[in-house]
Write a protein that holds these residues in place. Structure first.
Motif, PDB file in Angstrom:
ATOM      1  N   VAL A 183       0.840  -1.203   0.000  1.00  0.00           N
ATOM      2  CA  VAL A 183       0.000   0.000   0.000  1.00  0.00           C
ATOM      3  C   VAL A 183       0.875   1.252   0.000  1.00  0.00           C
ATOM      4  CG1 VAL A 183      -1.679   1.330   1.327  1.00  0.00           C
ATOM      5  CG2 VAL A 183      -1.940  -1.149   1.114  1.00  0.00           C
ATOM      6  N   VAL A 184       1.900   1.256   0.854  1.00  0.00           N
ATOM      7  CA  VAL A 184       2.778   2.425   0.979  1.00  0.00           C
ATOM      8  C   VAL A 184       3.616   2.620  -0.280  1.00  0.00           C
ATOM      9  CG1 VAL A 184       4.677   3.462   2.290  1.00  0.00           C
ATOM     10  CG2 VAL A 184       2.850   2.229   3.490  1.00  0.00           C
ATOM     11  N   PHE A 185       4.145   1.513  -0.818  1.00  0.00           N
ATOM     12  CA  PHE A 185       4.954   1.558  -2.038  1.00  0.00           C
ATOM     13  C   PHE A 185       4.225   0.780  -3.126  1.00  0.00           C
ATOM     14  CE2 PHE A 185       7.836   1.614   1.619  1.00  0.00           C
ATOM     15  CZ  PHE A 185       8.490   2.817   1.407  1.00  0.00           C
ATOM     16  N   PRO A 186       3.354   1.439  -3.880  1.00  0.00           N
ATOM     17  CA  PRO A 186       2.537   0.744  -4.883  1.00  0.00           C
ATOM     18  C   PRO A 186       3.378  -0.132  -5.810  1.00  0.00           C
ATOM     19  CG  PRO A 186       1.857   3.027  -4.692  1.00  0.00           C
ATOM     20  CD  PRO A 186       3.102   2.892  -3.870  1.00  0.00           C
ATOM     21  N   VAL A 187       2.936  -1.367  -5.971  1.00  0.00           N
ATOM     22  CA  VAL A 187       3.648  -2.343  -6.795  1.00  0.00           C
ATOM     23  C   VAL A 187       3.297  -2.102  -8.260  1.00  0.00           C
ATOM     24  CG1 VAL A 187       4.000  -4.781  -7.264  1.00  0.00           C
ATOM     25  CG2 VAL A 187       3.637  -4.016  -4.918  1.00  0.00           C
ATOM     26  N   GLN A 188       4.313  -1.744  -9.044  1.00  0.00           N
ATOM     27  CA  GLN A 188       4.086  -1.395 -10.444  1.00  0.00           C
ATOM     28  C   GLN A 188       4.430  -2.519 -11.414  1.00  0.00           C
ATOM     29  OE1 GLN A 188       2.618   1.421 -11.157  1.00  0.00           O
ATOM     30  NE2 GLN A 188       2.729   2.269  -9.087  1.00  0.00           N
ATOM     31  N   ASN A 189       5.286  -3.444 -10.983  1.00  0.00           N
ATOM     32  CA  ASN A 189       5.711  -4.499 -11.895  1.00  0.00           C
ATOM     33  C   ASN A 189       6.053  -5.760 -11.109  1.00  0.00           C
ATOM     34  OD1 ASN A 189       8.523  -4.169 -10.970  1.00  0.00           O
ATOM     35  ND2 ASN A 189       8.451  -2.260 -12.168  1.00  0.00           N
ATOM     36  N   VAL A 190       6.405  -6.808 -11.834  1.00  0.00           N
ATOM     37  CA  VAL A 190       6.682  -8.099 -11.212  1.00  0.00           C
ATOM     38  C   VAL A 190       7.918  -8.049 -10.322  1.00  0.00           C
ATOM     39  CG1 VAL A 190       7.289 -10.499 -11.695  1.00  0.00           C
ATOM     40  CG2 VAL A 190       5.547  -9.376 -13.074  1.00  0.00           C
ATOM     41  N   ILE A 191       8.919  -7.263 -10.728  1.00  0.00           N
ATOM     42  CA  ILE A 191      10.145  -7.157  -9.938  1.00  0.00           C
ATOM     43  C   ILE A 191       9.834  -6.570  -8.558  1.00  0.00           C
ATOM     44  CG2 ILE A 191      12.461  -6.185  -9.807  1.00  0.00           C
ATOM     45  CD1 ILE A 191      12.158  -8.183 -12.032  1.00  0.00           C
ATOM     46  N   MET A 192       9.042  -5.516  -8.540  1.00  0.00           N
ATOM     47  CA  MET A 192       8.662  -4.899  -7.265  1.00  0.00           C
ATOM     48  C   MET A 192       7.849  -5.856  -6.407  1.00  0.00           C
ATOM     49  SD  MET A 192       7.730  -0.949  -8.272  1.00  0.00           S
ATOM     50  CE  MET A 192       7.324  -0.587  -6.561  1.00  0.00           C
ATOM     51  N   LEU A 193       6.968  -6.623  -7.050  1.00  0.00           N
ATOM     52  CA  LEU A 193       6.171  -7.595  -6.315  1.00  0.00           C
ATOM     53  C   LEU A 193       7.066  -8.654  -5.688  1.00  0.00           C
ATOM     54  CD1 LEU A 193       3.496  -8.851  -5.447  1.00  0.00           C
ATOM     55  CD2 LEU A 193       3.336  -9.931  -7.694  1.00  0.00           C
ATOM     56  N   ALA A 194       8.055  -9.131  -6.427  1.00  0.00           N
ATOM     57  CA  ALA A 194       8.984 -10.137  -5.895  1.00  0.00           C
ATOM     58  C   ALA A 194       9.770  -9.577  -4.716  1.00  0.00           C
ATOM     59  CB  ALA A 194       9.925 -10.613  -6.998  1.00  0.00           C
ATOM     60  N   LEU A 214      -5.490 -10.782  -5.121  1.00  0.00           N
ATOM     61  CA  LEU A 214      -6.923 -10.803  -4.816  1.00  0.00           C
ATOM     62  C   LEU A 214      -7.369  -9.513  -4.134  1.00  0.00           C
ATOM     63  CD1 LEU A 214      -7.442 -14.483  -3.570  1.00  0.00           C
ATOM     64  CD2 LEU A 214      -8.307 -13.464  -5.676  1.00  0.00           C
ATOM     65  N   LEU A 215      -6.446  -8.875  -3.408  1.00  0.00           N
ATOM     66  CA  LEU A 215      -6.752  -7.615  -2.725  1.00  0.00           C
ATOM     67  C   LEU A 215      -6.431  -6.389  -3.592  1.00  0.00           C
ATOM     68  CD1 LEU A 215      -5.421  -8.516   0.833  1.00  0.00           C
ATOM     69  CD2 LEU A 215      -7.803  -8.327   0.114  1.00  0.00           C
ATOM     70  N   GLY A 216      -6.006  -6.625  -4.826  1.00  0.00           N
ATOM     71  CA  GLY A 216      -5.742  -5.528  -5.744  1.00  0.00           C
ATOM     72  C   GLY A 216      -4.461  -4.775  -5.471  1.00  0.00           C
ATOM     73  N   MET A 217      -3.499  -5.400  -4.791  1.00  0.00           N
ATOM     74  CA  MET A 217      -2.238  -4.742  -4.429  1.00  0.00           C
ATOM     75  C   MET A 217      -1.076  -5.169  -5.309  1.00  0.00           C
ATOM     76  SD  MET A 217      -3.164  -2.750  -2.122  1.00  0.00           S
ATOM     77  CE  MET A 217      -4.587  -2.512  -1.033  1.00  0.00           C
ATOM     78  N   ALA A 218      -1.355  -5.816  -6.422  1.00  0.00           N
ATOM     79  CA  ALA A 218      -0.309  -6.291  -7.321  1.00  0.00           C
ATOM     80  C   ALA A 218      -0.722  -5.970  -8.757  1.00  0.00           C
ATOM     81  CB  ALA A 218      -0.087  -7.789  -7.138  1.00  0.00           C
ATOM     82  N   PRO A 219       0.228  -5.931  -9.685  1.00  0.00           N
ATOM     83  CA  PRO A 219      -0.106  -5.623 -11.082  1.00  0.00           C
ATOM     84  C   PRO A 219      -1.152  -6.582 -11.639  1.00  0.00           C
ATOM     85  CG  PRO A 219       2.278  -5.613 -10.763  1.00  0.00           C
ATOM     86  CD  PRO A 219       1.679  -6.145  -9.500  1.00  0.00           C
ATOM     87  N   TYR A 220      -2.095  -6.042 -12.373  1.00  0.00           N
ATOM     88  CA  TYR A 220      -3.177  -6.842 -12.929  1.00  0.00           C
ATOM     89  C   TYR A 220      -2.671  -7.699 -14.083  1.00  0.00           C
ATOM     90  CZ  TYR A 220      -7.625  -8.077 -15.093  1.00  0.00           C
ATOM     91  OH  TYR A 220      -8.674  -8.760 -15.623  1.00  0.00           O
TER      92      TYR A 220
END
Length: 296
Positions: free
Chosen positions: A133-144, A218-224
């Motif tokens: 939430v604080v650092f919006p995840v924009q891509n797969v690298i950030m999600l990892a 599922l909570l909408g916090m990762a790239p679609y």
């Protein structure tokens, strides 16, 4: 060559691990080559929605008539890529910090040990959610990175303990007397002794990372990603109302079954991987088996 044969022989004798390896290999092949072979059509076709499995649609169709098999094949790539990348970051970070704490000691050991105790004592997923939430995840690298940044503590703790034991061994003491650099000792002398543990941990962390990524998506916090299995689950629940609509039952069952099968294969494979890569563990298990058969 003999080591490779021995590796597969041990896995074959462990039927659970062997089955996990076969299923996981099928998922990997599907993720790598499937999207190149199976075309993806996400256009609407309301005349053929909620179709049951058939030769044309092996897993049926969803609420807008899209083929579920196509979505599973194309979604497998993103599911596995996120899990493997997050696990790679976790293992690299856990080994680096654990090795630094165990080998260097002093202030570094105290700081890292304190961080380990803090991370072990807090629930990981809620904190990962806050970070997303604080650092919006924009891509797969950030999600990892979000998935890995809090997941390294247990690995680092075990690596630290292993290195504290290994650095008292004769071969490490000889290297230190010879004045070899610490980097050489850690990566050339110590790392081979914990490789089997790191490999099994990598597989298990992949499983955990996949589960966590599903929660964030599922909570909408990762790239679609339209074909990611968690998005398929979300659409089945919200759009198809598969919990109440029996016509759309396969919308929910297919991605759920894919997740369960993938995670079971990772767990089964990890259970035999440590033994297959660790000759000393193989010898110990063989002795135990002989003793058990003798008692019987």
């Amino acid at each position: 060559m003999e080591n490779v044969k021995s590796f597969f022989r041990v896995l074959y004798n462990n039927k659970q691990a062997f089955a996990g390896m076969i299923i996981l290999t099928l998922f990997l092949v599907m993720a790598i080559f499937g999207p190149l072979i199976v075309p993806l059509d996400l256009g609407t076709d309301f005349l053929h929605r909620y179709q049951w499995p058939s030769f044309r649609h092996p897993f049926g169709t969803d609420y807008v008539g899209n083929d579920l098999f196509q979505q599973i094949v194309h979604g497998s790539r993103s599911v596995l890529f996120i899990g493997l990348l997050a696990s790679l970051f976790t293992v690299a970070l856990g080994f680096a910090l654990g090795a630094l704490a165990g080998f260097a000691g002093g202030i570094a050991d105290k700081i890292i040990s304190m961080l380990i105790q803090i991370l072990i004592s807090i629930p990981i997923f809620p904190v990962q959610l806050i970070i997303a939430v604080v650092f919006p995840v924009q891509n797969v690298i950030m999600l990892a990175i979000v998935l890995a940044v809090l997941s390294w503590a247990w690995l680092a703790r075990n690596v630290r303990a292993a290195i504290l034991s290994l650095k008292q061994r004769e071969f490490v003491l000889v290297c230190r007397i010879m004045g070899l650099p610490k980097i050489h000792i850690i990566f050339k002398e110590i790392l081979p002794n914990v490789t089997s543990y790191l490999a099994s941990t990598f597989v298990l962390n992949t499983n955990s990372a996949i589960a966590a990524s599903v929660g964030l998506m599922l909570l909408g916090m990762a790239p679609y990603d339209a074909t990611h299995w968690s998005i398929m689950l979300s659409n089945a629940s919200t759009q198809a109302n598969s919990g109440m609509n029996t016509a759309g039952i396969f919308n929910m069952m297919v991605p759920t079954a894919a997740f369960i099968l993938l995670q079971m294969s990772l767990i089964f494979f990890a259970n035999g991987l440590d033994e297959a890569l660790n000759p000393r563990l193989r010898t110990t298990n063989k002795v135990r088996k002989v003793k058990k058969e003798g008692q019987v």
